[in-house]
Structures are given as structure tokens and as C-alpha cells.
Design an enzyme around this catalytic site. Structure first.
Site, PDB file in Angstrom:
ATOM      1  N   GLY A 268     174.474  58.697 -38.910  1.00 21.08           N
ATOM      2  CA  GLY A 268     175.626  58.056 -39.531  1.00 21.08           C
ATOM      3  C   GLY A 268     175.205  56.894 -40.403  1.00 21.08           C
TER       4      GLY A 268
ATOM      5  CG  HIS B 181     173.749  47.241 -30.780  1.00 20.06           C
ATOM      6  ND1 HIS B 181     172.829  48.004 -31.431  1.00 20.06           N
ATOM      7  CD2 HIS B 181     174.907  47.435 -31.437  1.00 20.06           C
ATOM      8  CE1 HIS B 181     173.402  48.632 -32.448  1.00 20.06           C
ATOM      9  NE2 HIS B 181     174.660  48.291 -32.471  1.00 20.06           N
TER      10      HIS B 181
ATOM     11  CB  THR C   6     179.075  46.521 -26.892  1.00 25.92           C
ATOM     12  OG1 THR C   6     177.877  47.072 -27.454  1.00 25.92           O
ATOM     13  CG2 THR C   6     179.581  45.402 -27.789  1.00 25.92           C
TER      14      THR C   6
ATOM     15  CG  ASP D 173     170.389  52.371 -31.302  1.00 26.80           C
ATOM     16  OD1 ASP D 173     170.279  52.647 -32.503  1.00 26.80           O
ATOM     17  OD2 ASP D 173     171.308  51.673 -30.846  1.00 26.80           O
TER      18      ASP D 173
END
Lengths: 167, 167, 167
Positions: free
Chosen positions: B7, B48, B51, B81
Site C-alpha cells: 500500500g 506504531h 497502537t 514491517d
């Protein structure tokens, strides 16, 4: 039968388009709009040529793609790679983009053999900083819309995988 | 079971990937390739981390992700990631990208637990102005294609919503 | 009924959004966030206005779109074009983006008529070189995710063709 294969840079859109052309006809012409004006471009063209299988005839035509399309042999599928370099060439030579686009679409309509066109999606980043950059992005978007409107099938390619927007 | 989540920046791809990993296993390792080299990056990493829900173990590995993947515990899903920062780190340290990619894909194949990899689509803007920018864009596109070819599932994420290209 | 139409620049997203609004209601308001601050922008606005059919009332509101949404007449569909210019205006005037976004989403929820919002995907190029560019890209991505989460339908548009991510 007109197919548009749309995607980002290095998205694998040429490979998807080649597979579509190979499925459509035993004989194919690769209509290349890119020119080997520098070493980077020459390497890119050589890499593309090396990965194509047998059964391809290559025609290099940076500007008059409508005329080249008109000269395709009966039963021979045409892969036009790509509209983005063609548009860039048109702008560089100050051609009338609307007229050239109309001629291209007329030629595609008249072509009895299957035609596959490859084009870039270039409008999903930030607004370009230069007027020329914005003009190119806008012209590319309009061209993609016009070709997609006439196309029988439109694929959006990411990571080598096609997603069918139409057809 | 390898899943690629592709994405744009801030497309919500990490949240989609986290949900996929959480659905796959009760225990997860978050394999982070980003390094807090400046305040902007540190803030992004902290955001990050905040969350992510419970049940995550974090491993920071900017380069040797294949080795880190090999060390994952049995039954523990791995979320890598992201491939984009990893590629950037490889280029910065002048590593052999083809060899590192092959090692990563081997490690993913050998991993008994589910693996989810996050990567950026970076080729849908205008042509980058610098050779380094073009080289990065090309390397990222090739890497995405290679991972997608091996992946069981590939999602394209926009505005937090996944569209499945494969699987 | 909230619909988000997401796409790149010159992707045909406004035409898709117009068709959705026209299908939803006989009377429509075009809520324009763009301002004719220079010749390029004025030409773009005039071009958009000329291509819209009958049955449209135009309201220009660069900042307070929530208030404008609250003033829509009963039975009149609203097309908000676009969130990207609105976000740019908010940042330029140093408004609180989180608060303005919450107000916009509240107004959309309270609006009895169908609402269609147009927004740009801007995160699929290389990382922007300036902190402002990165901040804008991140804010746009977050805004798109928030609107998409509340929306009943989300379309991703490329080459004039919608792909439904939701709804």
C-alpha cells in the site's frame, strides 16, 4: 479488441501485457515507444528485450504509433509499450496531444488484430513541483481515461498481479 | 503461509497486517526494520508501538531479516514491517539486494509459522528526478513482484481497506 | 449515506463522484473547496464547472465544510470536491486538523441527504523530500482512513473506472 494495462513503475505491467498478447495470437509485434537516448534507457530496453520470449517482432516508433498500428500484419497482436513514453515524446516535440490521441484511438479501432497498450499511473504522489510536471501528470491522466473508455478490458497492475477494472 | 500487504504511505497497511497476524496466531513477533535515527522516525515508531495490542514481542532488525525470521518461535506469527525500510537499509549499506532477497524468501519458505510482510507501493508518481530515486523505485518494484510471486495472499491497501490481488 | 471516491490526480474521480450524486438525487450541491488563487487553478475550476450537467448549485467553501454541509437543503445530495484541497487549506491556515475532521464527520453523519466526498491518494510515490511534504502526505492518508472508516461505500478510481473497496 483493445486492452489497457495500467500500473506503476516496475509493477510488472509489461510482463502482464506480454502474457495477454501471447494468449491472443501466435505472432506479435512489440511496438516500442522508448528510445535509447542514454545508457540508463538503453539498459532498460535491452533488459525488456531479453525477457521477451520468441514470436515477437520489434518495431521502434517514438511518435507515429497510429501509423505503425495501421501497418500491423493480419493476425498479429500488437503490444504498444508504452503510452507514457509516447506522451513524453509528443510533449517534447510539441505535438498536438488531442489530435494524436484521436488518431491513435482511430487506428486501434480499425486494427483487426488484438491490441494491448501499456501505460503508467503517475498521479498518486504529491502534486509535482513544476508546471511541466503537473502538465505531464494531467495529460497522462486524461490519456489513460480516454484509452480506458474505448478499451474492452482494463487491468490495474501492482506487484505483477492484475486487477481487472473493466472486462 | 506468506501474506504480502502492499500500500501507499499512511494507507493503513500496518493495521491491516496486524489484524491478519492476530487472526493467524495468539503469539506474534513484530519484526521492525525501521531504526530511530532521527526524531521524526522515533515518533513514528513510538506511535506504531502504542497502537499495537497485547500479545506482541518486538524485534528490531534493520538488515538481517532472514536470520531473524529463522529465529521465530514455533507457533508465533511474524509481521515484518516493512520491506521498504529494509530495502533502504540494504542500499545504504551497499548490500547485494538480489542475494538478500533470495535469502529472505528462503527463510519465509522455511518458516513454519504464518508470515505477513508489509511493503510500500512507490511507483505511482512521476519519474523521480535523481538516479538514486529511480534506482530505489525500481528495486522496490522488483522486490514487491518477487515477494508477491511467492506469497499465498497479496492485499493492496488504500484508505485502510484491503483489496485482494491474490488469495 | 456517505460515499468516498478516492483516486490519483486526473483519474476521473470527480466524474465518477458526479455520476454517483446524480444517481442519488435530482438536486445537487457542488461544495467546492478549491479557490481560484492563480490562473492555473482558475482554469481548472472553470473546466470542472463547464463539464458538470444541469441540476447543480455551487457553493465555494475552502475551510468550513462542516458548516456548509449543515446548510444543505433537504433532499439535495452534496458533492464535496475535494478533501485534498480542504486539507491543504487547513494546513495553510494552521487549523486543528483532528478537530476539523471530527466536525466534518459529525456533519456528514447528521446530514439527511446523500454525501459524496472526493479525495486524492498521494502516498504511492517516493518519500517526499521536505518535512512539509511528508506531513501533508501523512495527514492526507490519515484523513482518507478516517473518512473511509465511517463511509458506507468507498471507490478507488483509476483511468475513470471505479473499483469498490467497500459497499
Amino acid at each position: 479488441m483493445l486492452t489497457l494495462v495500467l500500473g506503476g513503475a516496475r509493477s510488472g505491467k509489461t510482463a502482464v501485457a506480454e502474457a495477454l498478447a501471447e494468449a491472443a495470437a501466435g505472432a506479435r509485434v512489440y511496438l516500442a515507444t522508448g528510445q535509447a537516448l542514454d545508457a540508463e534507457m538503453a539498459a532498460r530496453i535491452a533488459r525488456h528485450r531479453a525477457t521477451r520470449g520468441d514470436g515477437w517482432r520489434t518495431v521502434e516508433e517514438p511518435l507515429d504509433v497510429a501509423r505503425a498500428l495501421g501497418r500491423s500484419r493480419p493476425g498479429e497482436a500488437v503490444l504498444l509499450d508504452c503510452l507514457t513514453l509516447w506522451l513524453s515524446n509528443l510533449m517534447h516535440h510539441d505535438r498536438d496531444i488531442a489530435a494524436e490521441t484521436a488518431a491513435l484511438l482511430d487506428a486501434a479501432r480499425a486494427c483487426p488484430a488484438p491490441v494491448v497498450m501499456v501505460s503508467n499511473e503517475v498521479g498518486m504522489g504529491l502534486v509535482p513541483e513544476t508546471p511541466l510536471g503537473r502538465a505531464f501528470r494531467d495529460a497522462q491522466g486524461r490519456l489513460n481515461q480516454q484509452v480506458a473508455a474505448q478499451a474492452d478490458r482494463v487491468a490495474f497492475v501492482a506487484a505483477g498481479l492484475p486487477l481487472w477494472l473493466k472486462g
